[in-house]
Design a protein around this motif. Structure first.
Motif, PDB file in Angstrom:
ATOM      1  N   SER A 111      33.695  23.561  51.071  1.00 57.34           N
ATOM      2  CA  SER A 111      32.480  24.222  49.881  1.00 57.34           C
ATOM      3  C   SER A 111      31.159  23.904  50.572  1.00 57.34           C
ATOM      4  O   SER A 111      29.987  24.546  51.141  1.00 57.34           O
ATOM      5  N   THR A 135      35.096  21.065  47.052  1.00 61.78           N
ATOM      6  CA  THR A 135      35.859  20.683  47.906  1.00 61.78           C
ATOM      7  C   THR A 135      35.080  20.117  49.853  1.00 61.78           C
ATOM      8  O   THR A 135      34.127  21.432  49.166  1.00 61.78           O
ATOM      9  N   GLU A 154      39.257  33.297  44.758  1.00 59.52           N
ATOM     10  CA  GLU A 154      38.966  31.660  43.708  1.00 59.52           C
ATOM     11  C   GLU A 154      38.568  30.756  44.907  1.00 59.52           C
ATOM     12  O   GLU A 154      37.242  29.394  45.057  1.00 59.52           O
ATOM     13  N   LYS A 164      34.465  29.014  44.208  1.00 56.81           N
ATOM     14  CA  LYS A 164      34.659  27.780  44.513  1.00 56.81           C
ATOM     15  C   LYS A 164      33.328  26.965  45.169  1.00 56.81           C
ATOM     16  O   LYS A 164      32.747  26.685  45.018  1.00 56.81           O
ATOM     17  N   ALA A 170      36.186  19.594  41.822  1.00 54.46           N
ATOM     18  CA  ALA A 170      36.323  20.964  42.424  1.00 54.46           C
ATOM     19  C   ALA A 170      35.636  21.508  43.476  1.00 54.46           C
ATOM     20  O   ALA A 170      36.285  22.280  44.166  1.00 54.46           O
TER      21      ALA A 170
END
Length: 123
Positions: A75, A72, A6, A10, A70
């Motif tokens: 990220s 973050t 996950e 991302k 989505a």
């Protein structure tokens, strides 16, 4: 293992979203047009979101919620680290922590696949 996949997804979505045009993904414009439910905005409750479906697609990357919500902060931080690493000449990742090396190598693979497509399109 699932959390790692996950996290990697991302990171890949963040890479492709930030290297694409973001013109149609402005939160204030989206809200004014009433698109937050249709685009499955992550800033609203799940029960107010529309049905699950691909909301944003770029190449082989797709996501079922607004990419703006989505992606973050972590990220974005990784993207900044990656581009700093890449434009400083890249280099050896063996001295990095496993998680750091994995993120850098994931982003490098996405960079190369994207660069390869650009080179093939110009031929």
């Amino acid at each position: 293992m699932r959390a790692q996949r996950e996290r990697k997804k991302k990171l890949i979505v963040a890479f492709h979203f930030h290297t694409a045009s973001q013109a149609g993904w402005k939160c204030d414009v989206c809200r004014k047009q009433g698109l937050e439910a249709k685009r499955r905005c992550g800033f609203i409750r799940e029960e107010k979101r529309g049905p699950r479906r691909a909301v944003w697609v770029r190449g082989r990357v797709a996501i079922e919620e607004c990419p703006k919500s989505a992606v973050t902060a972590a990220s974005v931080e990784w993207l900044e680290r990656f581009f700093a690493w890449r434009f400083a000449g890249g280099g050896d990742v063996t001295g990095l922590a496993a998680r750091d090396a994995d993120a850098i190598l994931t982003l490098e693979a996405e960079w190369r696949s994207m660069s390869g497509k650009r080179n093939n399109e110009s031929i």
